[in-house]
Scaffold this motif. Structure first.
Motif, PDB file in Angstrom:
ATOM      1  N   ARG A 164      -8.530   0.657 -12.344  1.00 33.37           N
ATOM      2  CA  ARG A 164      -8.976   1.990 -11.930  1.00 33.37           C
ATOM      3  C   ARG A 164     -10.388   2.234 -12.432  1.00 33.37           C
ATOM      4  NH1 ARG A 164      -7.350   7.228 -10.606  1.00 33.37           N
ATOM      5  NH2 ARG A 164      -8.263   8.883 -11.879  1.00 33.37           N
TER       6      ARG A 164
ATOM      7  N   THR B   6      -1.994  -1.082  -3.747  1.00 31.29           N
ATOM      8  CA  THR B   6      -2.895   0.067  -3.769  1.00 31.29           C
ATOM      9  C   THR B   6      -2.094   1.355  -3.691  1.00 31.29           C
ATOM     10  OG1 THR B   6      -4.609  -1.230  -2.660  1.00 31.29           O
ATOM     11  CG2 THR B   6      -4.862   1.169  -2.655  1.00 31.29           C
TER      12      THR B   6
ATOM     13  N   SER C  99       0.854  -1.179   0.000  1.00 35.71           N
ATOM     14  CA  SER C  99       0.000   0.000   0.000  1.00 35.71           C
ATOM     15  C   SER C  99       0.895   1.235   0.000  1.00 35.71           C
ATOM     16  CB  SER C  99      -0.916   0.005   1.225  1.00 35.71           C
ATOM     17  OG  SER C  99      -1.751   1.140   1.233  1.00 35.71           O
TER      18      SER C  99
ATOM     19  N   THR D 293      -5.331   0.390  -8.251  1.00 29.60           N
ATOM     20  CA  THR D 293      -4.730  -0.852  -7.774  1.00 29.60           C
ATOM     21  C   THR D 293      -3.849  -1.426  -8.872  1.00 29.60           C
ATOM     22  OG1 THR D 293      -6.633  -1.330  -6.349  1.00 29.60           O
ATOM     23  CG2 THR D 293      -5.187  -3.171  -6.906  1.00 29.60           C
TER      24      THR D 293
ATOM     25  N   ASP E 118      -1.631  -7.436  -5.294  1.00 25.82           N
ATOM     26  CA  ASP E 118      -2.284  -6.148  -5.527  1.00 25.82           C
ATOM     27  C   ASP E 118      -1.584  -5.072  -4.713  1.00 25.82           C
ATOM     28  OD1 ASP E 118      -4.006  -7.616  -7.020  1.00 25.82           O
ATOM     29  OD2 ASP E 118      -5.764  -7.319  -5.743  1.00 25.82           O
TER      30      ASP E 118
END
Length: 425
Positions: free
Chosen positions: A208, A271, A176, A254, A269
């Motif tokens: 997105r 972010t 993240s 992401t 993933d």
């Protein structure tokens, strides 16, 4: 080792003690895990249904033939391999969450190129997640069962020992990311395989607002490359990091880093959020002096922030007071102004009409925004005074002087006028 701090990687010696004084995972012999097991059965319509069961488990590091440390739970024994997930972990074992799941190859039946692999091997994923969000590591564990069978139906007892070998690792140290506008940002993605000349496909995609965009793709088999941002040379060493262009609002979303080494597919993933802190100012200095009966419009401006949500408050408290400040209720707000660079601005203002009792109070504009670790505060101290008594004295003295002068001039004028009349006769 490396530790992520403030977006930077700081080198730390890989000793037997972690950065917080806890035991380094490099030397740990086992980790408690949650095994998310699954059972497949046919429902009344003849369709397959999968049920998930959370079971206590142990991930044990050792050698073939080792006995389980905890004989009351299922044990996944990760024997020595060219791929060791502990090499990529920082900190102590108390900062890790471990989860093991079955992994399906999606019907692909093939022998893994690693040493000792069989076509009927069963696969598991072991994911280590740092509790403070510093990294996520997924390791593919290969287990060769005693008998061939459908891996969806093989069940394991609570005290069973499964000997496994780590075949591939896919990880990120940036799960993240919060970054400002017009900044350089690299998204970390790394992998390792237990054999040389692996057939590797690496991809980066951006998700997105419901759309998926392919940013980069590379296949070692074809040598074909699509997009940009990743060094093909670095991929050969397991580094699939993506370097982004200068960040903007369009950078939010992401990002998915995926690594395919058939029949294994690993992805993470990442972010990315744009966080731009506000610039805060007030239209008065650190001290404000007003006379009784005067007034002042006081404005607090928060400018250039992103995303939209911001909270501006005006507080009032006696200077040096230890009590909680009073939140002013008579504050008005402008509408959010959308700037050309995509950021926002907002103003909060009120009309200050103080009495003498307000003198000595401190007024503070406090601004909260998710890009700020602590709120920004801008304050001023108010001084209120009566109108200057000397001014009254001067004015009163002037009036008395003028009246006295008038009383003296009028008789003189009348007397002069009478003398002029007499001379005329």
């Amino acid at each position: 080792m490396f530790i992520v701090f403030g977006g930077l990687f700081l080198a730390v010696l890989a000793s037997g003690v972690g950065p917080c004084g806890s035991q380094s995972v490099h030397n740990v012999q086992w980790l408690p895990c949650q095994f998310v097991d699954e059972s497949v059965h046919l429902n009344h319509e003849g369709h397959k249904e999968t049920k998930y069961h959370h079971r206590n488990a142990v991930l044990q590091f050792g050698f073939l033939g080792d006995r389980p440390i905890n004989q009351d739970v299922i044990t996944f024994l990760a024997v020595a391999s060219k791929v060791d997930m502990r090499r990529y972990v920082e900190g102590g074992e108390d900062t890790l969450q471990c989860e093991i799941r079955r992994y399906s190859t999606g019907g692909i039946v093939m022998r893994w190129p690693g040493l000792g692999a069989q076509e009927h091997d069963i696969w598991f994923t072991c994911t280590l997640t740092h509790t403070e969000g510093l990294f996520v590591i997924t390791t593919f564990l290969r287990h060769t069962p005693a008998q061939e069978g459908n891996q969806e139906w093989i069940q394991f007892a609570d005290r069973e020992l499964l000997t496994t070998s780590a075949a591939m690792v896919v990880m990120t140290r940036t799960p993240s990311v919060a970054v400002g506008l017009m900044k350089d940002q690299t998204l970390h993605c790394q992998f390792a395989v237990d054999h040389k000349q692996a057939n590797v496909t690496v991809e980066w995609r951006l998700q997105r607002r419901g759309e998926r965009t392919k940013l980069f793709g590379y296949s070692s088999r074809s040598g074909k490359t699509e997009g940009s941002g990743v060094s093909v040379k670095a991929i050969g060493a397991g580094n699939a990091a993506l370097k982004l262009p200068l960040t903007s609002q369009a950078s939010e979303g992401t990002y998915v880093c995926s690594v395919l080494v058939p029949p294994l597919y690993g992805s993470h993933d990442i972010t990315l959020n744009i966080h731009e802190p506000p610039r805060v100012s007030v239209n008065v200095g650190s001290s404000l002096s007003l006379t009784l009966g005067g007034e002042q419009k006081v404005v607090c401006d928060a400018e250039g922030y992103y995303p939209l949500d911001v909270n501006i408050e005006w507080l009032r408290e006696p200077a040096g007071s230890s009590f909680l400040p009073e939140v002013l209720k008579n504050v008005l707000y402008s509408s959010h102004r959308h700037n050309k660079d995509g950021t926002y601005s907002l103003s909060a203002f009120f009309l200050l009409q103080p009495g003498l009792d307000d003198s000595g109070y401190k007024y503070t504009c406090r601004v909260h925004h998710q890009a700020l670790r602590i709120p920004i505060r801008k304050s001023f101290t108010l001084t209120v005074s009566e109108q200057d008594s000397l001014w009254y004295v001067l004015v009163f003295g002037f009036i008395i002087t003028m009246i006295g002068l008038l009383f003296w001039l009028v008789p003189q004028y009348l007397k002069a006028k009478q003398n002029s009349a007499r001379k005329a006769f």
